[in-house]
Every structure is written in structure tokens, then in C-alpha cells.
Design an enzyme around this catalytic site. Structure first.
Site, short mmCIF file in Angstrom:
data_model
loop_
_atom_site.label_atom_id
_atom_site.label_comp_id
_atom_site.label_asym_id
_atom_site.label_seq_id
_atom_site.Cartn_x
_atom_site.Cartn_y
_atom_site.Cartn_z
N ASP A 40 0.85 -1.19 0.00
CA ASP A 40 0.00 0.00 0.00
C ASP A 40 0.89 1.24 0.00
O ASP A 40 1.74 1.40 0.87
CB ASP A 40 -0.89 -0.03 1.24
CG ASP A 40 -1.71 1.25 1.42
OD1 ASP A 40 -1.94 1.94 0.41
OD2 ASP A 40 -2.11 1.53 2.56
N ASP A 48 -1.77 -1.28 -3.90
CA ASP A 48 -2.06 -0.54 -5.12
C ASP A 48 -0.89 -0.64 -6.09
O ASP A 48 0.16 -1.21 -5.78
CB ASP A 48 -2.38 0.93 -4.79
CG ASP A 48 -1.37 1.55 -3.85
OD1 ASP A 48 -0.16 1.35 -4.06
OD2 ASP A 48 -1.78 2.25 -2.89
N ASP A 117 -4.47 -10.56 -15.71
CA ASP A 117 -5.57 -11.50 -15.53
C ASP A 117 -6.66 -11.16 -16.54
O ASP A 117 -7.08 -10.01 -16.64
CB ASP A 117 -6.11 -11.39 -14.11
CG ASP A 117 -6.34 -12.75 -13.48
OD1 ASP A 117 -7.05 -13.56 -14.10
OD2 ASP A 117 -5.82 -12.99 -12.37
N ASP A 224 -8.85 -16.52 -16.53
CA ASP A 224 -9.67 -16.99 -15.42
C ASP A 224 -10.76 -17.95 -15.91
O ASP A 224 -11.49 -17.63 -16.85
CB ASP A 224 -10.30 -15.77 -14.74
CG ASP A 224 -11.04 -16.11 -13.47
OD1 ASP A 224 -10.38 -16.53 -12.51
OD2 ASP A 224 -12.27 -15.94 -13.45
N GLU A 281 -6.71 -21.02 -16.59
CA GLU A 281 -7.22 -21.67 -15.39
C GLU A 281 -8.37 -22.57 -15.80
O GLU A 281 -9.35 -22.10 -16.37
CB GLU A 281 -7.70 -20.63 -14.38
CG GLU A 281 -8.20 -21.27 -13.08
CD GLU A 281 -9.00 -20.31 -12.21
OE1 GLU A 281 -9.00 -20.50 -10.98
OE2 GLU A 281 -9.64 -19.38 -12.75
N HIS A 355 -3.92 -17.13 -5.14
CA HIS A 355 -4.88 -16.33 -4.39
C HIS A 355 -6.14 -17.10 -4.03
O HIS A 355 -6.93 -16.64 -3.19
CB HIS A 355 -5.26 -15.09 -5.21
CG HIS A 355 -6.01 -15.43 -6.46
ND1 HIS A 355 -5.41 -16.04 -7.54
CD2 HIS A 355 -7.31 -15.25 -6.81
CE1 HIS A 355 -6.31 -16.23 -8.49
NE2 HIS A 355 -7.47 -15.77 -8.08
N ASP A 356 -6.35 -18.27 -4.64
CA ASP A 356 -7.53 -19.09 -4.37
C ASP A 356 -7.23 -20.30 -3.51
O ASP A 356 -8.12 -21.10 -3.22
CB ASP A 356 -8.16 -19.58 -5.68
CG ASP A 356 -8.98 -18.50 -6.37
OD1 ASP A 356 -9.46 -17.59 -5.68
OD2 ASP A 356 -9.13 -18.58 -7.60
#
Length: 582
Positions: A40, A48, A117, A224, A281, A355-356
Site C-alpha cells: 500500500d 495498489d 488476468d 480466469d 485456469e 490467491h484461491d
């Protein structure tokens, strides 16, 4: 040190395909950034783009070749950015297009590349395309899957859904819209309506958007749930398991009837000639299907993310939350199957977490104080010595662990919150539900990166959007970079091995000791070189069975976790990479 450029608003030149030699991604290592949790820069508690740019020298020191950036597009953030309302702008949470241009420029100046992505199975329900499609007379009505209620049922009542598909986030995959009097399909959140790829106008709009990003300097796409884009237009009911109302939408739509046609068309329209990195993915894709997707002769994708090894610690045929012990021989068998099945045909992607998925060292290793470092190193060794393109998820190179939240109020992930609500409403004990979440929730991977031991781990000067893992005082980047024996420097050496030794990239894979409960051993062979990896995947001392490994006389130790690497025993979570003498 390379100077980070300012935030000019003009697009950055990609340098064209000449800056990306054919097949360059084969010896590359990809680093995934989940932007809201990386760094951040403005103390609002959310990572960010300027924060990412400020850490490029750290990534350059690690040695990675590519940054994969999870979505930063304009979004209502219902699913943390995977619900996109504008594909060609940046959400103010993360910055501006000028900030992204600066990031691309900073990466390219350091010899690194950027993969974006690509989320095109669905949009946000706030995307202008969907807003317009709500009018039954709109030319964009057919851009999404709109259907009337099931015959004989009152719209908006139970059982009136057009079919019995289930959303990945629980409940029906259909949402009734009172404005237009019909249902729309959403395989994920109700705020993520599925695009209708049967409509050629949809496909051309997506290809135009992709070309816009390539011209801006992007070097590839992570796609994705891309194998869900082709649905049977008849939208038939799926098979319902006993005790359930809805059928799995993944099993109903994965690898649909026109998926190869769509991907080949995308390749022709956007990818061909640009030498981009593409990875799909693909939940539910078998190795046989992956061979088709990644066969260069078919001109579809470079590689796919397989999910099979991600399902080995759950009860077969159940949800991810139904936990079971993972046995090493099953893991070895699965990964070896993908190695041999794609050899000489396609290409593997290699990953332990993202991240999943929960943190690798907590899921596949031992995250106790005693064994965290060596198990994180050994997991890295095993993964990076397989054939394929390795993916490092932010913090993996530090041995970051699960947070093990104990209260549902600590979670932000929509999947976790919905599961807790559904499971407890059906009478499941809250303690049991929370135990599963502590192990498998996606929020385990989403706690902020631990940069140092200062307040909030150096991630933000404000209040982080998700609580820091309390172990940041011990586990952080500053400490890891300063310690030559850290997980960070082990990963740095693994990446350098890939760059320096063609056998790591091109070598044929052969699994050894497939039935051993604790040893993971395999060779990679290329031309006159043979590389042996042997690892103890347990927290106890393990004897190497006599005669089980190739002759080690004259072997060169390229990288090991322990100082004494000649013994016939392996210490807890010890691993060795040896170049054999032929």
C-alpha cells in the site's frame, strides 16, 4: 539502481514480439501479485499499483521473469476484482492507467514482463454491457444468458430456475431479474453474470479489448476459468447428488462443446505472432484435455493450471471443505502423471498455491517454528525441479503461513462467508465449519505481504483491509533478504538454476520411489546431463533405501537445504539437487 519513471499517461511500447522470443516462457519463472495485499502506497489499507512499482527491485533481486497481476480493472469488488465493470480502465482502489504504464515500464526496464488476468467468462452486473442487456429489446440482450422461468413455475419462486445448476459460491446459478422478467446465469456471484460466447459480437469485443492491452505493453494473459466459456445452448440440467438441490455447474459446463473453437479463434485474432505467455485456469480439465489445449500444433494456449493435485486433501467427490489427510504417494503419482502425459506434446504450469488456495507451507509442509523454513525450501525445490513453468505466489518465497482465523467475522472472502452461512444453516457445528475454513479458506493467501517487523508488517501506514498474520514479526522480507540461509535466498538460487541449466527446462522427468511414504525423488535427463532431486517430505529423519537412487559417485551438489549432504539419511524436510556424473 534503476530509476523508477514517473506516472506519464501515455501507453508504454511493448517492444513488439521481438522483445519476446518464441517460447521465452519455457525457462521463465512467474510471480503472482494479488494487488490489494501486496503493498500500500497511500495508507488506505489497500495495496495498489504504485506500491507494486516500489517493490520491483525486490522482485528483480529474487530473479523472477514475469509478474502476473491479479485483476486491477474497474470493479465494484464483490469478488475482489474478478467482477469487472470496465475492462479498459483501472479501479481507483489501485490507481490509474498512468500508474499501470509506470509499472509496465519499470518491469521492462528490469528485463521482466507483465501478464494480466483476463476475466471473460463473466463481467460485473454493473458493466455497461449487462446494464444494457437487462432491456429485453436491447441488441445486447444476447450478450448474456437470459432465460424465462421453467415451464409451469411462477418466475422468482423456488424451482422456477431455468435449470438446476449451482453457483460456485453456493445456491442457484440463476438470478431472477424483475426489470426484465427473466433469469440470468451466474456461475459465480449473482453480481457476476456469465457472458454468452455463442454470440460472435461478444467474442470480437473481447478480442478487441485484448489487443488494446497488448498494444499497451502487456506480455500475456492468465485466463480466469477459461474452460467454462462454452456452454451447451440447450442448458440441460446436471446430475444432482443425493441430499443436494442443485447440480455442480462446473461438471455441467467445463470443457464445453465449442471451447477449442473459441480458443483457436482467440489465438488467431489476438495471440498469433505476438509471442505472449498464455495460461488457462481450467477447473475440471483432465490431462487428456490439457494435451489438446497446450499442443502447439492446435494453436490454443501455452499451458493450463490443473486442479487435480489441489483436490487430493479433500474427500473424493465432495466439496473442498471436506478435509482428509494427503498421502505423499498420491501426490507424487498425480504430478508424475501430468509430467509424463504432457511431455513432448504440451507444457506444464507448476504451482503449490495462489490467491484461491491456502499457503503451501501450511498445506503441504510443516509450518511449525522448527520446520517451517526447511519445509518451505523443500516444497520449492520439488516444484521448481519439475518440468514446466513455475509460479511463485507472493509471500511463498518467504514461507508465509496460513493465518488460522478463529471467527467468521475475520473473513472477507465471499466463498468462505457463504459456505459458513450455508453449512451452519443446515445444522453443521460452527466449530467444524471454522476448522475447515482455517485450513482451506482463500483468505489464508490474501493476508498482506509481510515486508518487515514494523506495525502492520510494513504493508500499510493505515489499517490493512485484512488482518496481518501475527507471525510477521518473525516471517518478513527484510529478515529474509538479510539472512543468506532464508527461504527467499533458496528460491533465488532455484530460479538461477533454471536460468543456468537447460536440463531444468528441457529434461525428461522420471519418478523414483513412487510408493515411499516420505521420500520424493526424481530425475531430469537432457542430452548428457542427469539431475537428481531427492527430498524428505516429513518432520522425521528418513533413511534412503540402499540402491534406491542412481550412483552418486562424483555427483555435484547444486543446491541443498542442509550443510551435510553426503549422508544416507535425510534430516526433517531436507532436500538435495544433484548433478550426476555420467
Amino acid at each position: 539502481m534503476t530509476q523508477i519513471p514517473g506516472n506519464e499517461s501515455r501507453p508504454v511500447s511493448a517492444g513488439g514480439s521481438a522483445a519476446r522470443p518464441e517460447g521465452w516462457w519455457r525457462n521463465a519463472v512467474v510471480y503472482q501479485i494479488y494487488p490489494r495485499s501486496f503493498m500500500d502506497s497511500n495508507t488506505d489499507g489497500m495495496g495498489d499499483l504504485p506500491g507494486i512499482t516500489s517493490k520491483l527491485d525486490y522482485l528483480h533481486q529474487l530473479g523472477v521473469d514475469v509478474v502476473w497481476l491479479s485483476p486491477v480493472y474497474t470493479s465494484p469488488q464483490d469478488d475482489n476484482g474478478y467482477d469487472i465493470s470496465n475492462y479498459q480502465d483501472i479501479d481507483p482502489t489501485f490507481g490509474t492507467l498512468a500508474d499501470l504504464d509506470a509499472l509496465i515500464r519499470g518491469l521492462h526496464q528490469r528485463g521482466m514482463k507483465l501478464v494480466m488476468d483476463l476475466v471473460v467468462n463473466h463481467t460485473s452486473d454493473e458493466h455497461p454491457w449487462f446494464v444494457e442487456s437487462r432491456d429485453p429489446a436491447s441488441p445486447k440482450r444476447d450478450w448474456y444468458w437470459w432465460r424465462p422461468a421453467r415451464a409451469g413455475h411462477e418466475p422468482g419462486t423456488e424451482g422456477a430456475e431455468p435449470n438446476n445448476w449451482e453457483s460456485a459460491f453456493s445456491g442457484s446459478a440463476w438470478q431472477f431479474d424483475e426489470v426484465s422478467g427473466e433469469y440470468f446465469l451466474h456461475l459465480f456471484s449473482r453480481k457476476q453474470p456469465d457472458l454468452n460466447w455463442e454470440n460472435p459480437e461478444v467474442r470480437q469485443a473481447i478480442y478487441a479489448m485484448m489487443r488494446w492491452w497488448v498494444e499497451r505493453g502487456v506480455d500475456g494473459f492468465r485466463m480466469d476459468v477459461i474452460n467454462l466459456i462454452s456452454k451447451d445452448p440447450a442448458l440441460p440440467d446436471g446430475e444432482v447428488k443425493p441430499g443436494r438441490r442443485f447440480a455442480s455447474s462446473f461438471r455441467s459446463v467445463a470443457n464445453g462443446p465449442r471451447i477449442h473453437e473459441f480458443l483457436h479463434e482467440m489465438n488467431r485474432e489476438v495471440l498469433a505472432g505476438n509471442n505472449l505467455l498464455t495460461v488457462g485456469e481450467m477447473p475440471g480439465a483432465s490431462v487428456e484435455e490439457a494435451r489438446l489445449y497446450t499442443d502447439p500444433a492446435r494453436q490454443e494456449l501455452d499451458m493450463v493450471f490443473t486442479f487435480e493435485h489441489m483436490n487430493l486433501d479433500q474427500v473424493a467427490g465432495s466439496s473442498k471443505w471436506d478435509l482428509m489427510e494427503l498421502h505423499l504417494p498420491r501426490l507424487k503419482e498425480n504430478l508424475a502423471h501430468w509430467q509424463t502425459a504432457l511431455d513432448e506434446v504440451g507444457w506444464n504450469s507448476l504451482y503449490w498455491n495462489n490467491h484461491d488456495q491456502p499457503r503451501a507451507v501450511s498445506r503441504f509442509g510443516d509450518d511449525s517454528h522448527e520446520h517451517r523454513v526447511n519445509s518451505a525450501k523443500t516444497l520449492g525445490t520439488i516444484l521448481h525441479m519439475h518440468k514446466g513453468t513455475p509460479y511463485v505466489y507472493q509471500g511463498e518465497e518467504l514461507g508465509m503461513t496460513n493465518s488460522y482465523f478463529t471467527e467468521i467475522t475475520q473473513y472477507q472472502d465471499i466463498e468462505s462467508i457463504n459456505y459458513h452461512a450455508d453449512a451452519t444453516s443446515l445444522g453443521m457445528e460452527a466449530a467444524h465449519v471454522l476448522a475447515s475454513l482455517a485450513v482451506k479458506s482463500r483468505d489464508n493467501a490474501r493476508t498482506p505481504v509481510q515486508w518487515d517487523d514494523s506495525r502492520h508488517a510494513g504493508f500499510t501506514g493505515g489499517i490493512p483491509w485484512l488482518p496481518n498474520n501475527p507471525n510477521y514479526v518473525e516471517v518478513n522480507a527484510a529478515a529474509a533478504v538479510a539472512d543468506p540461509d532464508s527461504v527467499f535466498h533458496h528460491y533465488r538460487k532455484l530460479i538461477k538454476l533454471r536460468h543456468d541449466h537447460p536440463v531444468v527446462v528441457e529434461g525428461t522427468f522420471a519418478l523414483l520411489l513412487p510408493e515411499h511414504d516420505h521420500l520424493y525423488a526424481f530425475t531430469r535427463s537432457y542430452q548428457e546431463q542427469v539431475l537428481l532431486t531427492v527430498a524428505n517430505c516429513s518432520s522425521g529423519v528418513v533413511e534412503i533405501p540402499p540402491g534406491a537412487l542412481p550412483d552418486l559417485a562424483g555427483a555435484e551438489l547444486l543446491l541443498g537445504t542442509h550443510r551435510d549432504s553426503s549422508a544416507a539419511t535425510l534430516q526433517p524436510w531436507e532436500s538435495r539437487i544433484l548433478l550426476l556424473k555420467r
